[in-house]
Enzyme design. Structure first.
Site, mmCIF file in Angstrom:
data_model
loop_
_atom_site.group_PDB
_atom_site.id
_atom_site.type_symbol
_atom_site.label_atom_id
_atom_site.label_comp_id
_atom_site.label_asym_id
_atom_site.label_seq_id
_atom_site.Cartn_x
_atom_site.Cartn_y
_atom_site.Cartn_z
ATOM 1 N N SER B 134 38.297 52.452 54.791
ATOM 2 C CA SER B 134 37.734 53.112 53.123
ATOM 3 C C SER B 134 37.032 51.616 52.781
ATOM 4 O O SER B 134 36.100 52.783 51.888
ATOM 5 C CB SER B 134 38.847 52.764 52.192
ATOM 6 O OG SER B 134 39.336 51.660 52.381
ATOM 7 N N LYS B 171 38.382 48.197 47.340
ATOM 8 C CA LYS B 171 38.196 49.741 47.056
ATOM 9 C C LYS B 171 36.922 48.519 46.066
ATOM 10 O O LYS B 171 36.532 47.563 45.358
ATOM 11 C CB LYS B 171 38.890 50.614 46.442
ATOM 12 C CG LYS B 171 40.002 50.941 46.926
ATOM 13 C CD LYS B 171 39.067 52.329 47.795
ATOM 14 C CE LYS B 171 40.260 53.613 48.560
ATOM 15 N NZ LYS B 171 40.804 51.893 49.493
#
Lengths: 216, 216
Positions: B134, B171
């Site tokens: 990610s 993230k």
DNA sequence: ATTCGTCCTGCACAGATGTCCCCTGTAAGA
DNA sequence: TCTTACAGGGGACATCTGTGCAGGACGAAT
């Protein structure tokens, strides 16, 4: 095993820090100052608790005579806490000109200690600071450190440090029929092709075994 | 390189001995006592000479603040410190489930030693193994280690480790009007939006301060 | 309800410690 | 000869530093 409170742990950690960072333990007031305790007695309470629980010892009426006995985890904190063999000392050689590499490794500007685990138990490793974006698609960015195992050969597809002209450059290694292809990982950049005639094995400085990037 | 006299060498050696044997440096009077110098001033003369020649440093008006800079041979005396001084021990907590993080840090499976230089002198740092792609466009790949400074807040745009459900996830952090946006660095993945109502500050585990990747 | 440990404030004090000043004397250079 | 570095004595002094006492607030355990 006596458990420590958060506060006691903080005191113990500050003492440990002080010893490692400065070479000598702090005084009561230094501890208090650091943890926001205005009274030396408040600090003394903690030290007594730590002493009672066996985490440190002191000598009466002497300044800075704290000695750590255990870490907060309860591991015995022997004098050489991390006289660890798991560490390897790696010279960081900045930008490197031609023959200067070996010299640069002998007299490095800087050295870093790395856990052997992180470089796969290799030896003969040096570090380089990457400049440029040529390996950006391999996740190696401008400013990253790369750790390089010194060797004169490499396998096809490995990330290597090679000497091109008198600059050290980081590329993928693809030996081909007529030439050596040094392939950047950046679609905007063309590969460097070196005819095999011009290629000497000494041009490979080593194989990249690790990449580190500081954030924040 | 300034040479040392026999007497100065003896003083330096006693200081070194004291540090190694007891964990803290001696006072002027302890040095004098050991070497048969009755006057603190006599000892001070030696210390001044050693300081002038670059073998040790001290802090004014503080007890036991001697720090060795070189051995009598002239080698930089990083002997005891450098082995661990600049190092920080970082627990590697694998995949982490909800409340288990703090526990996992207390009893880590594994620890790594990292040079403080590489994480910018931070403390309260733990390590995580990244799973998934990610953050691939931020140069953080599957299998990389990230080093995380524990903290409950973050600045917009920083790479953080957050708790989503009971998984730790890496993230970009973008607080917005109605929700917190956790933005992956992967154009194939959608951001995670968390309504501010559902958001608790404890969900931020920390800010990523370093990334390490093993190659080869 | 009481005790105990933790975690503090505030203060006084004696002993520990570094600094400074004034000396003596020797040996090596300039 | 004069200066400088070395090696130390002796002591005054201000400050650092650990210790101890008196208390207070809080939470957990009994």
């Amino acid at each position: 095993m006596h458990k420590l409170t958060q506060r006691q742990k903080a005191v113990l950690e500050y003492i440990s820090d002080s010893i490692h960072a400065r070479g000598y333990p702090p005084t009561l007031r230094e501890i208090g100052n650091h943890l926001g305790i205005r009274s030396t007695n408040g600090v003394n309470d903690h030290l007594r608790a730590l002493e009672r629980k066996g985490y440190l010892t002191r000598e009466d009426m002497k300044s800075r005579t704290l000695r750590l006995m255990k870490t907060p985890d309860g591991k015995p904190s022997s004098r050489p806490p991390a006289a660890n063999d798991n560490l390897i000392e790696i010279p960081i050689v900045g930008r490197v000109a031609a023959g200067a590499l070996s010299e640069a490794i002998e007299q490095p500007d800087d050295t870093v200690h790395i856990d052997r685990m992180l470089i796969g138990g290799q030896r003969d490793v040096f570090g380089l600071r990457v400049t440029g974006d040529s390996m950006i698609e391999a996740g190696i960015y401008d400013g990253d450190f790369v750790f390089v195992r010194k060797q004169l050969t490499a396998n096809r597809g490995e990330v290597i440090i090679a000497l091109v002209g008198d600059e050290a450059t980081c590329k993928y290694y693809y030996p081909e029929r007529e030439h050596i292809r040094l392939q950047p990982a950046n679609k905007d950049m063309a590969p460097i092709l070196i005819p095999k005639n011009d290629w000497r094995s000494t041009q490979i400085l080593g194989v990249v075994v690790g990449v580190y990037r500081r954030l924040h």
